[in-house]
Design a protein around this motif. Structure first.
Motif, PDB file in Angstrom:
ATOM      1  N   LYS A 101     -11.559   0.913   2.425  1.00  0.00           N
ATOM      2  CA  LYS A 101     -10.800   1.543   1.699  1.00  0.00           C
ATOM      3  C   LYS A 101     -11.574   3.032   1.160  1.00  0.00           C
ATOM      4  O   LYS A 101     -12.524   3.112   0.911  1.00  0.00           O
ATOM      5  CB  LYS A 101     -10.454   0.821   0.276  1.00  0.00           C
ATOM      6  N   TYR A 183      -1.287  -1.056  -0.113  1.00  0.00           N
ATOM      7  CA  TYR A 183      -2.167  -2.495   0.004  1.00  0.00           C
ATOM      8  C   TYR A 183      -1.318  -3.678   0.000  1.00  0.00           C
ATOM      9  O   TYR A 183      -0.749  -3.779  -0.959  1.00  0.00           O
ATOM     10  CB  TYR A 183      -3.714  -2.215  -0.742  1.00  0.00           C
ATOM     11  N   TYR A 184      -1.738  -4.555   0.725  1.00  0.00           N
ATOM     12  CA  TYR A 184      -1.006  -6.096   0.555  1.00  0.00           C
ATOM     13  C   TYR A 184      -2.177  -7.001   0.897  1.00  0.00           C
ATOM     14  O   TYR A 184      -3.292  -6.880   1.494  1.00  0.00           O
ATOM     15  CB  TYR A 184       0.033  -6.268   1.622  1.00  0.00           C
ATOM     16  N   SER A 185      -1.949  -8.216   0.306  1.00  0.00           N
ATOM     17  CA  SER A 185      -2.713  -9.126   0.694  1.00  0.00           C
ATOM     18  C   SER A 185      -1.874 -10.461   0.938  1.00  0.00           C
ATOM     19  O   SER A 185      -0.784 -10.416   0.802  1.00  0.00           O
ATOM     20  CB  SER A 185      -3.830  -9.776  -0.368  1.00  0.00           C
ATOM     21  N   ASN A 186      -2.394 -11.736   1.399  1.00  0.00           N
ATOM     22  CA  ASN A 186      -1.662 -12.780   1.992  1.00  0.00           C
ATOM     23  C   ASN A 186      -0.633 -12.567   3.075  1.00  0.00           C
ATOM     24  O   ASN A 186       0.567 -13.005   3.287  1.00  0.00           O
ATOM     25  CB  ASN A 186      -0.788 -13.100   0.745  1.00  0.00           C
ATOM     26  N   ASN A 215     -12.027  -8.593   2.265  1.00  0.00           N
ATOM     27  CA  ASN A 215     -11.290  -9.568   1.190  1.00  0.00           C
ATOM     28  C   ASN A 215     -10.210  -9.774   1.346  1.00  0.00           C
ATOM     29  O   ASN A 215      -9.315 -10.174   0.506  1.00  0.00           O
ATOM     30  CB  ASN A 215     -11.424  -9.140  -0.078  1.00  0.00           C
ATOM     31  N   TRP A 217      -7.327  -8.171   2.270  1.00  0.00           N
ATOM     32  CA  TRP A 217      -6.396  -7.277   1.903  1.00  0.00           C
ATOM     33  C   TRP A 217      -6.032  -6.410   3.371  1.00  0.00           C
ATOM     34  O   TRP A 217      -6.854  -6.618   4.424  1.00  0.00           O
ATOM     35  CB  TRP A 217      -6.883  -6.224   1.007  1.00  0.00           C
ATOM     36  N   VAL A 218      -5.003  -5.846   3.407  1.00  0.00           N
ATOM     37  CA  VAL A 218      -4.532  -5.051   4.613  1.00  0.00           C
ATOM     38  C   VAL A 218      -4.005  -3.606   4.253  1.00  0.00           C
ATOM     39  O   VAL A 218      -3.372  -3.620   3.333  1.00  0.00           O
ATOM     40  CB  VAL A 218      -3.607  -5.778   5.596  1.00  0.00           C
ATOM     41  N   ASN A 219      -4.399  -2.705   5.005  1.00  0.00           N
ATOM     42  CA  ASN A 219      -3.637  -1.453   4.634  1.00  0.00           C
ATOM     43  C   ASN A 219      -2.529  -1.368   5.327  1.00  0.00           C
ATOM     44  O   ASN A 219      -2.565  -1.384   6.672  1.00  0.00           O
ATOM     45  CB  ASN A 219      -4.752  -0.246   5.188  1.00  0.00           C
ATOM     46  N   SER A 259       3.616 -12.213   1.069  1.00  0.00           N
ATOM     47  CA  SER A 259       2.632 -11.233   0.803  1.00  0.00           C
ATOM     48  C   SER A 259       2.685 -10.697  -0.629  1.00  0.00           C
ATOM     49  O   SER A 259       3.498 -11.053  -1.331  1.00  0.00           O
ATOM     50  CB  SER A 259       2.587  -9.955   1.702  1.00  0.00           C
ATOM     51  N   HIS A 262      -0.124  -4.551  -3.635  1.00  0.00           N
ATOM     52  CA  HIS A 262      -1.261  -4.330  -4.808  1.00  0.00           C
ATOM     53  C   HIS A 262      -1.214  -3.011  -5.269  1.00  0.00           C
ATOM     54  O   HIS A 262      -2.122  -2.708  -5.993  1.00  0.00           O
ATOM     55  CB  HIS A 262      -2.737  -4.450  -3.833  1.00  0.00           C
ATOM     56  N   GLN A 263      -0.460  -2.089  -4.864  1.00  0.00           N
ATOM     57  CA  GLN A 263      -0.101  -0.597  -5.378  1.00  0.00           C
ATOM     58  C   GLN A 263       1.258  -0.282  -4.963  1.00  0.00           C
ATOM     59  O   GLN A 263       1.593  -0.829  -3.969  1.00  0.00           O
ATOM     60  CB  GLN A 263      -1.320   0.158  -4.979  1.00  0.00           C
TER      61      GLN A 263
END
Ligand SMILES: Cc1cc2nc3c(=O)[nH]c(=O)nc-3n(C[C@H](O)[C@H](O)[C@H](O)COP(=O)(O)OP(=O)(O)OC[C@H]3O[C@@H](n4cnc5c(N)ncnc54)[C@H](O)[C@@H]3O)c2cc1C
Length: 384
Positions: A101, A183-186, A215, A217-219, A259, A262-263
């Motif tokens: 990041k 930004y995403y997770s899951n 951790n 997360w993915v961009n 998913s 996150h922003q």
């Protein structure tokens, strides 16, 4: 009374920090100025390309090692491209690279400057006016403070104030390309060490990316060449196009159904290096995005930003040695930098133009790429 410096570097991203690091040991009094307070976010794909590490090795091998040892990262070994016809190829990269990041990576670079050099780091100072005469440059900031310097190095990014004020020629193919990032997770189906690029027939020349981070997360992002530079006019905004990809393209939407965002999705311009115009003049040089040095084909610019910061530092030292700061002396910076990165920018501009005119070439390349030997030849050719 203004503080006096030999060199004022405006902007403390990869270009500005590389420049400050490369000036270490020169004996020159350097100010590194930024409008933000670090750590700060930067809209980016967060893929730190292999040549960025080589630039840091050139500045100081110990700092190159520190950059590799930095821990807030996800190491990347493979790029996987998905063609519009659903086929994919994997390219195993020959150089070391990771995703990090930018809020963390850029802060690491600023801290390296703080710890290792005598540079004065001036944060929360937005440049609002700049005047250059034969005595030097006067930089005034929004908080009503000012500094004087013999040379100004504009590393202030895609909307560079230094470029707008000092560059005579319009070097702005700025925003030749725009992109959005979130930004995403899951997200399902993420493979460790693999950056994904997805091409869609109706969205060329552009691509959607999924780059894994630490951790879980993915961009995630989408970028496309602007219409006036040979790109396609989108039926809707970039942000809505990306939402459409995430919700309505089955190969993607299935993976994002659980998913977490996150922003908000944010957009920013990419000044591509599709033309080589003057990037220096009387008492100033431009580096990184301020000099429009983003790779036209793949959209990376951190590496070129760092290389340009390095070459600007070399030129600045040369200027003080000879007591010359005029435009024709500064021109040597353009020559040295483009000798290093010019051929690659030209080649990738050519490939971009080709794909823009005949998008089927991409599907053909991916089809041919099913042959492993051929793909590795491409990797070596593109130096990724
Ligand atoms: C969506 C997107 C995705 C991208 N993905 C990638 C990628 O995955 N890999 C890659 O290599 N490149 C990528 N790029 C390109 C990359 O982000 C840039 O090439 C790189 O950040 C350039 O570094 P720089 O130091 O020139 O500028 P920046 O990183 O933009 O730094 C400029 C600095 O100047 C400061 N500044 C600006 N104006 C002023 C002012 N008036 N006064 C004081 N300070 C000022 C800013 O606060 C900032 O800190 C991407 C770009 C975008 C938009």
């Amino acid at each position: 009374m203004e503080d006096k410096y030999d060199i004022a570097i405006i902007g403390a991203g990869p270009a500005g920090t590389a420049c400050a690091l490369a000036l270490h040991g020169s004996g020159l009094k350097v100010a590194l100025v930024d409008k933000s307070i670090f750590p700060r976010d930067k809209i980016c794909g967060d893929a730190i390309p292999g040549p960025a590490f080589k630039a840091m090795d050139k500045i100081n091998p110990a700092w190159g090692r520190a950059m590799r040892a930095f821990t807030d990262k996800h190491e990347i070994r493979t790029g996987r491209m998905f063609s519009p016809n659903g086929k994919s190829i994997s390219l195993d990269w020959v150089t070391y690279a990771y995703n990090s990041k930018r809020i963390d990576f850029d802060n690491f670079l600023v801290e390296l400057v703080r710890k290792e050099t005598a540079t004065s780091i001036l944060e929360n100072k937005r440049l609002k006016s700049i005047e250059v005469n034969n005595e030097g440059a006067l930089c005034q900031f929004q908080d009503e403070t000012a500094i004087k310097a013999s040379i100004v190095i504009g590393c202030d990014g895609a909307n560079s104030f230094v470029k707008r004020k000092l560059a005579e020629d319009d070097i702005s193919n700025e925003h030749a390309c725009s992109a959005v990032r979130a930004y995403y997770s899951n997200v399902e189906g993420i493979q460790e060490g693999v950056n994904e690029l997805h091409f869609f027939k109706d969205l060329l020349p552009g691509y959607f990316w999924i780059f894994p981070l630490e951790n879980g997360w993915v961009n995630v992002g989408f970028g496309i060449l602007q219409e006036k530079f040979g790109g396609k006019k989108l039926p809707m905004s970039l942000r809505h196009t990306m939402e459409d990809i995430l919700q309505n393209r089955p190969q993607i939407s299935e993976r994002f159904k659980n998913s977490i965002l996150h922003q908000e999705i944010k957009s920013f311009g990419l000044p591509l290096g599709i033309e080589q115009k003057p990037i220096s003049g009387n008492r100033f040089m431009l580096c990184g995005d301020a000099a429009s040095l983003i790779d036209p084909l793949q959209g990376h610019g951190i590496d070129y930003a760092m290389w340009s910061g390095y070459f600007a530092a070399i030129q600045a030292v040369h200027c003080f040695k000879n007591g010359k700061f005029d435009a024709s002396t500064m021109k040597n910076y353009d020559v040295q930098l483009f000798a290093k990165i010019g051929p690659e920018l030209k080649r990738n501009t050519f490939i971009l133009k080709l794909i823009s005119k005949a998008p089927w070439i991409l599907s053909l390349a991916i089809m041919l790429g099913q042959n492993k030997k051929w793909t590795q030849r491409v990797v070596r050719f593109l130096k990724i």
